[in-house]
Design an enzyme around this catalytic site. Structure first.
Site, PDB file in Angstrom:
ATOM      1  N   TYR A   4       5.004  10.394  16.334  1.00  0.00           N
ATOM      2  CA  TYR A   4       6.002   9.924  17.294  1.00  0.00           C
ATOM      3  C   TYR A   4       6.040  10.847  18.525  1.00  0.00           C
ATOM      4  CZ  TYR A   4       7.420   7.038  13.305  1.00  0.00           C
ATOM      5  OH  TYR A   4       7.435   6.155  12.266  1.00  0.00           O
ATOM      6  N   ARG A  39      11.754  17.954  10.504  1.00  0.00           N
ATOM      7  CA  ARG A  39      10.768  17.343   9.597  1.00  0.00           C
ATOM      8  C   ARG A  39       9.391  17.631  10.187  1.00  0.00           C
ATOM      9  NH1 ARG A  39      11.145  11.272   6.940  1.00  0.00           N
ATOM     10  NH2 ARG A  39      11.369  12.161   4.878  1.00  0.00           N
ATOM     11  N   PRO A  50      15.296  11.523   4.651  1.00  0.00           N
ATOM     12  CA  PRO A  50      15.319  10.259   5.400  1.00  0.00           C
ATOM     13  C   PRO A  50      14.302   9.270   4.826  1.00  0.00           C
ATOM     14  CG  PRO A  50      15.311  12.138   6.901  1.00  0.00           C
ATOM     15  CD  PRO A  50      15.093  12.696   5.525  1.00  0.00           C
ATOM     16  N   ASP A  59      10.386 -12.198 -28.911  1.00  0.00           N
ATOM     17  CA  ASP A  59       9.127 -12.338 -28.174  1.00  0.00           C
ATOM     18  C   ASP A  59       8.004 -12.682 -29.142  1.00  0.00           C
ATOM     19  OD1 ASP A  59       8.133 -11.226 -25.137  1.00  0.00           O
ATOM     20  OD2 ASP A  59       6.598 -11.686 -26.640  1.00  0.00           O
TER      21      ASP A  59
HETATM   22  P1  ADP Z   1       8.603 -12.003 -16.878  1.00  0.00           P
HETATM   23  O1  ADP Z   1       7.816 -11.231 -15.854  1.00  0.00           O
HETATM   24  O2  ADP Z   1       9.271 -13.194 -16.309  1.00  0.00           O
HETATM   25  O3  ADP Z   1       9.513 -11.137 -17.667  1.00  0.00           O
HETATM   26  P2  ADP Z   1       6.366 -11.921 -18.772  1.00  0.00           P
HETATM   27  O4  ADP Z   1       5.182 -12.798 -18.643  1.00  0.00           O
HETATM   28  O5  ADP Z   1       6.214 -10.489 -18.478  1.00  0.00           O
HETATM   29  O6  ADP Z   1       7.511 -12.614 -17.895  1.00  0.00           O
HETATM   30  O7  ADP Z   1       6.950 -12.020 -20.216  1.00  0.00           O
HETATM   31  C1  ADP Z   1       7.118 -13.224 -20.859  1.00  0.00           C
HETATM   32  C2  ADP Z   1       7.206 -12.940 -22.337  1.00  0.00           C
HETATM   33  O8  ADP Z   1       7.646 -14.108 -22.988  1.00  0.00           O
HETATM   34  C3  ADP Z   1       5.873 -12.557 -22.986  1.00  0.00           C
HETATM   35  O9  ADP Z   1       6.010 -11.306 -23.614  1.00  0.00           O
HETATM   36  C4  ADP Z   1       5.610 -13.690 -23.990  1.00  0.00           C
HETATM   37  O10 ADP Z   1       5.036 -13.185 -25.196  1.00  0.00           O
HETATM   38  C5  ADP Z   1       6.997 -14.227 -24.235  1.00  0.00           C
HETATM   39  N1  ADP Z   1       7.051 -15.640 -24.652  1.00  0.00           N
HETATM   40  C6  ADP Z   1       6.571 -16.709 -23.981  1.00  0.00           C
HETATM   41  N2  ADP Z   1       6.840 -17.860 -24.660  1.00  0.00           N
HETATM   42  C7  ADP Z   1       7.539 -17.492 -25.773  1.00  0.00           C
HETATM   43  C8  ADP Z   1       8.138 -18.193 -26.860  1.00  0.00           C
HETATM   44  N3  ADP Z   1       8.064 -19.516 -26.934  1.00  0.00           N
HETATM   45  N4  ADP Z   1       8.759 -17.488 -27.817  1.00  0.00           N
HETATM   46  C9  ADP Z   1       8.859 -16.146 -27.743  1.00  0.00           C
HETATM   47  N5  ADP Z   1       8.321 -15.421 -26.728  1.00  0.00           N
HETATM   48  C10 ADP Z   1       7.677 -16.076 -25.758  1.00  0.00           C
END
Ligand code: ADP
Ligand code: SF4
Length: 677
Positions: free
Chosen positions: A174, A222, A29, A412
Site C-alpha cells: 500500500y 504492521r 486487523p 449414519d
Molecule cells: P453434509 O455435508 O450435508 O453433512 P455428507 O455427505 O457429509 O453431507 O454426509 C451425509 C451423511 O449421511 C453420510 O455420512 C451418509 O453416510 C449419511 N446417509 C445418507 N443416507 C443415509 C441414510 N438413509 N441413513 C443413514 N445415513 C445416511
C-alpha cells in the site's frame, strides 16, 4: 477448572505505550467483508470476540480518505463523522468487555482503483492498480502534505471514537510501503534514494500520530519482518528498518512479504509457520511484538512467549473460528475449543464482497442480524428428534439440538461419523479438516440426551417407525458420473466398459493407475487434490478444466497459485479452457471453450469432478413427490438440500437446529447505515 499454571503467562497484562492489554490474546486487523457497509454487524462481531476474552480487538484495513477506496471490497473507513460514529459503536462493543480496540489506518496508494469515489489514486510513482485499467497519480510535495494531514485527521477521529491502539501501516504494497520501495520510489528529494530518505514519510506519520494521540493511544506498526521482496525492500533493509525505528512505535505487528503465505491455508502451511522469519525482531526493537500463525494450541502459544519470539499471540482466523478461545483456555476447557481448520473460507467471502463466514463457527457474521451467540443457544426444549446423516450438517444439528434440550438420535449408514469431512480429510493436505467432525463429536459426547448410531442406514419405513417428533435429513450428496455441470447442461453417455470414476469412487479407494484424465468443472479444491492423490499413487495424470486455471475458485481462498505450482511440481499436465465432449474408454475428446476445436487425449480412466446429485430420495419417500405438506415435520439440511461447501452444511444444520420450533425464525435483516441529516 481455572487457569492451568502452564498457561498462566497468556493471561498476564501487557503494557503498550499508555494503555495496558488485559492479557496476551490479540485479534490482529483482519478483513470481514463488513467494513463501512455493515457497521452494526461489524460492531457485534468484534464485541463478541472481546466477550470471548481477546485482550485487544482491531478493525480491518481502515481507509483514511476517499483517494483510498477499495470497492467492491467492503473496507472500513474513517473519512467523516458518520464513519466515526459507526466505528465508535465497534470500540464501545469491545470496551464493554474490558478489551482494547485497535484501528488499522490505511491508504491503498496505487493498489486501489477508487471505483466508488472516482478520485484519482495516488502513489509514489504512477503505477497500475491491482486489476483495473487505471494508474495512480504521482504525488508531489503538496500531495505529501495533504496525505499527512488526512492521516492525522483520521488518527484524531479514531481517538475521538474511543480507539486505544492506532496503526501506521507501511506494508502489503500500500501507499506508505511504495515509498519504502527501491524500485517504485524514484524520487530525488528527501523522500527518495537512501533508506533513511525512503523511510521519511513513514517516520513522519509515526511521529505525527504519536504527537496527536499518543497521550491516550498506543501507536502500532504492521510491518513485514522479511521485507517486501528484493526489488522493493530486501530482508537486510527490513532488519535495518527495525534497527533504525524499532523504538518508535509502542507495538510491532509483524507479518511477512507474501500475503498468501502469511494467511496460508492448512493445505500448504502449518501452525506457527512464520516464526523463522520474525523471531529475530523482538530483540532488535525492544518493544512488544505480536504476530500470527493460526495458533490454536495453548502449548504452542506459551512456547512463543517463553522463547521470546512474541509478546502477544496474534490471531485472525482462530478468533473467527472460536471467539471464545481465550476464555476456554482460561477456564481449562480445552476440549471445547473450536479449532480453525485453515480452509480460508472466511477470507474467500470477504473477497467475494460479502460478510465473512466460517466453516467451524456458523455464528460468525450472524451475531447482529440473527442474534446468534457462538456459545449459547436457546435452552429448555423438549421432544424427540431423529437426525439422519452424521456429516457436517447432521453433526452440527445434533450438537445444537442436544444443547437445546431435545432428545436426539443421530444415525449414519457409514461406520464412522463425519460424512464428507471424514472422507475428504484423508486426501492430500486436508488433514486438519477433520476438526469439523472432531469438535462436534467431542461436544455430542458430553450430551447424555444425544445418541449416535453408526452403521445404520435408515429407510423411509425405519424413519416412520422411529416416530420422532421432528426429522432432520442430512443425507448429503454424491458426485455425478455423467459429466453434468456448469459447462455441460446435457448428461454425457459413456460406453459401459469405459472406466469413468467420481470423487466418491476415489475416496472409496478405487484409485485408477495408468493414464488418467481428471476433468474439473467444479473449479475448487477437490479436482486438484484428487489429481495429486492420483499422481502420488503412480498414475500419469492429465488435469483438464473448463476454467482458465487449475482450481480457479481457490483464488478466493488465496490458494490458487500454490495449487497450480503443487500440481506442476507433481508432474501433472494441466489443460485449461476445455470442456469434456466424450470418452470411449481409450481416448478423451476435449473442446476449446473459445474456438470449439477438438483435442484428443489418450486415457484409460476418466475422473469426473463436475457437480453433485442431492441424496434426497429418502426425503421424497417421506413427504411425497409434491414436496412437504403443511405440518410435515421433516426438514432437509446441508448438501441433501443444496450441495455446497462444508461451511454451508454446518450453517444449514446450525440454523435448522437453533430455530426448530421457534415462532419467528431469523430473517436477513439489512444493516443500513443511518442517513445523516
Ligand atoms: P453434509 O455435508 O450435508 O453433512 P455428507 O455427505 O457429509 O453431507 O454426509 C451425509 C451423511 O449421511 C453420510 O455420512 C451418509 O453416510 C449419511 N446417509 C445418507 N443416507 C443415509 C441414510 N438413509 N441413513 C443413514 N445415513 C445416511
Ligand atoms: Fe478457520 Fe476456515 Fe473458519 Fe477461516 S473459515 S476461521 S480458515 S475454519
Amino acid at each position: 477448572m481455572g487457569i492451568d499454571p502452564r498457561h498462566s503467562v497468556l493471561f498476564e497484562p501487557v503494557k503498550i505505550g499508555p494503555v495496558t492489554l488485559p492479557n496476551r490474546f490479540y485479534q490482529v486487523p483482519h478483513c470481514t467483508g463488513m467494513g463501512h457497509a455493515l457497521p452494526r454487524t461489524l460492531a457485534a462481531m468484534r464485541g463478541m470476540k472481546a466477550e470471548g476474552g481477546w485482550g485487544a480487538v482491531c478493525t480491518e484495513y481502515c481507509s483514511i480518505h476517499p483517494t483510498s477506496d477499495d470497492q467492491p471490497f467492503p473496507f472500513a473507513s474513517m473519512w467523516d463523522d458518520g464513519d466515526l460514529a459507526n466505528l465508535a459503536a465497534m470500540a464501545d462493543a469491545v470496551h464493554a468487555h474490558g478489551a482494547l480496540a485497535g484501528i488499522e489506518l490505511w491508504h491503498g496508494g496505487s493498489y486501489v482503483a477508487n471505483l466508488a469515489s472516482r478520485q484519482p489514486s495516488i502513489g509514489v510513482r504512477s503505477m497500475p492498480s491491482r486489476e483495473d485499467p487505471v494508474q495512480s497519480r504521482r504525488m508531489d510535495k503538496a500531495d505529501l502534505r495533504a496525505f499527512r494531514q488526512w492521516h492525522l485527521d483520521a488518527a484524531q477521529r479514531a481517538k475521538a471514537a474511543g480507539f486505544d491502539i492506532i496503526y501506521v501501516y507501511p506494508t502489503h504494497g500500500y501507499l506508505v510501503s511504495e515509498f519504502l520501495s527501491r524500485s517504485l520510489n524514484e524520487r530525488t528529494d528527501e523522500y527518495g534514494g537512501s533508506l533513511v530518505n525512503r523511510l521519511r514519510l513513514f517516520r513522519e506519520l509515526l511521529e505525527e500520530t504519536r504527537a496527536a494521540v499518543g497521550d491516550r493511544c498506543a501507536v502500532a506498526v504492521r510491518f513485514a519482518a522479511n521485507g517486501h521482496g528484493e526489488g522493493h525492500l530486501c530482508a537486510e533493509e527490513a532488519r535495518d528498518v527495525l534497527g533504525l525505528m524499532g523504538h518508535l512505535p509502542d507495538l510491532w505487528d509483524l507479518v511477512i512479504n507474501d500475503y498468501y503465505e502469511e494467511m496460508g491455508s492448512s493445505r500448504f502451511y502449518s501452525e506457527g509457520h512464520l516464526e523463522g522469519r520474525i523471531a529475530y525482531a523482538r530483540a532488535l526493537t525492544g518493544k512488544p511484538v505480536v504476530s500470527v500463525g493460526r495458533f490454536t494450541s495453548p502449548d504452542t502459544m506459551v512456547r512463543q512467549i517463553k522463547t521470546g519470539v512474541l509478546d502477544l499471540i496474534g490471531a485472525a482466523r482462530p478468533s473467527i473460528a472460536d471467539p471464545f478461545l481465550p476464555a476456554k483456555i482460561r477456564e481449562g476447557r480445552y476440549e471445547d475449543i473450536r479449532e480453525c481448520i485453515g480452509c480460508n473460507i472466511c477470507y474467500a467471502y470477504n473477497y467475494r464482497g460479502s460478510a465473512i463466514r466460517c466453516t467451524q463457527n456458523p455464528t460468525m457474521g450472524e451475531e447482529w442480524r440473527s442474534g446468534w451467540h457462538p456459545e449459547r443457544v436457546p435452552a429448555g426444549a423438549s421432544g424427540t428428534i431423529l437426525v439422519v446423516g452424521a456429516g457436517p450438517a447432521g453433526l452440527e444439528a445434533a450438537h445444537i439440538l442436544g444443547k437445546r434440550g431435545y432428545t436426539v438420535t443421530l444415525a449414519d449408514a457409514a461406520k464412522e461419523a463425519g460424512g464428507r469431512v471424514s472422507r475428504e480429510s484423508r486426501l492430500p493436505g486436508l488433514r486438519e479438516w477433520c476438526r469439523v467432525r472432531d469438535y462436534r463429536l467431542q461436544q455430542i459426547g458430553k450430551l447424555p440426551n444425544v445418541s449416535l448410531y453408526l452403521d445404520n442406514r435408515l429407510s423411509a419405513a425405519d424413519v416412520r417407525e422411529f416416530g420422532a417428533d421432528d426429522v432432520l435429513l442430512a443425507t448429503g450428496a454424491r458426485w455425478r458420473r455423467n459429466g453434468l455441470g456448469r459447462s455441460c447442461p446435457i448428461p454425457i453417455e459413456f460406453p459401459g466398459d469405459a472406466l469413468v470414476l467420481t470423487p466418491d469412487d476415489l475416496m472409496d479407494g478405487r484409485v485408477p493407475a495408468g493414464e488418467v484424465l481428471l476433468y474439473d468443472d467444479d473449479h475448487y479444491y477437490l479436482g486438484p487434490v484428487l489429481a495429486l492423490l492420483l499422481a502420488r499413487q503412480g498414475a500419469r495424470v492429465c488435469y483438464a478444466t473448463s476454467a482458465a486455471r487449475a482450481g480457479e475458485w481457490s483464488k478466493y481462498t488465496g490458494e490458487q497459485d500454490r495449487t497450480q505450482r503443487q500440481m506442476l511440481e507433481a508432474g501433472i499436465e494441466i489443460r485449461c479452457n476445455e470442456t469434456l465432449a466424450s470418452f470411449d474408454g481409450r481416448e478423451i475428446t476435449l473442446n476449446c471453450i473459445y474456438t470449439g476445436s477438438a483435442a484428443v487425449q489418450a486415457a484409460s480412466a476418466l475422473v469426473l469432478v463436475t457437480s453433485r446429485e442431492p441424496n434426497d430420495n429418502l426425503y421424497y419417500e417421506l413427504v411425497g413427490s409434491e414436496g412437504a405438506q403443511s405440518g410435515a415435520r421433516i426438514l432437509r439440511i446441508g448438501d441433501c438440500l443444496q450441495p455446497s461447501i462444508i461451511a454451508a452444511a454446518v450453517y444449514s444444520g446450525h440454523k435448522a437446529a437453533r430455530e426448530l420450533g421457534s415462532v419467528a425464525p431469523s430473517v436477513a435483516l439489512r444493516d443500513r447505515v443511518p442517513i445523516q441529516k
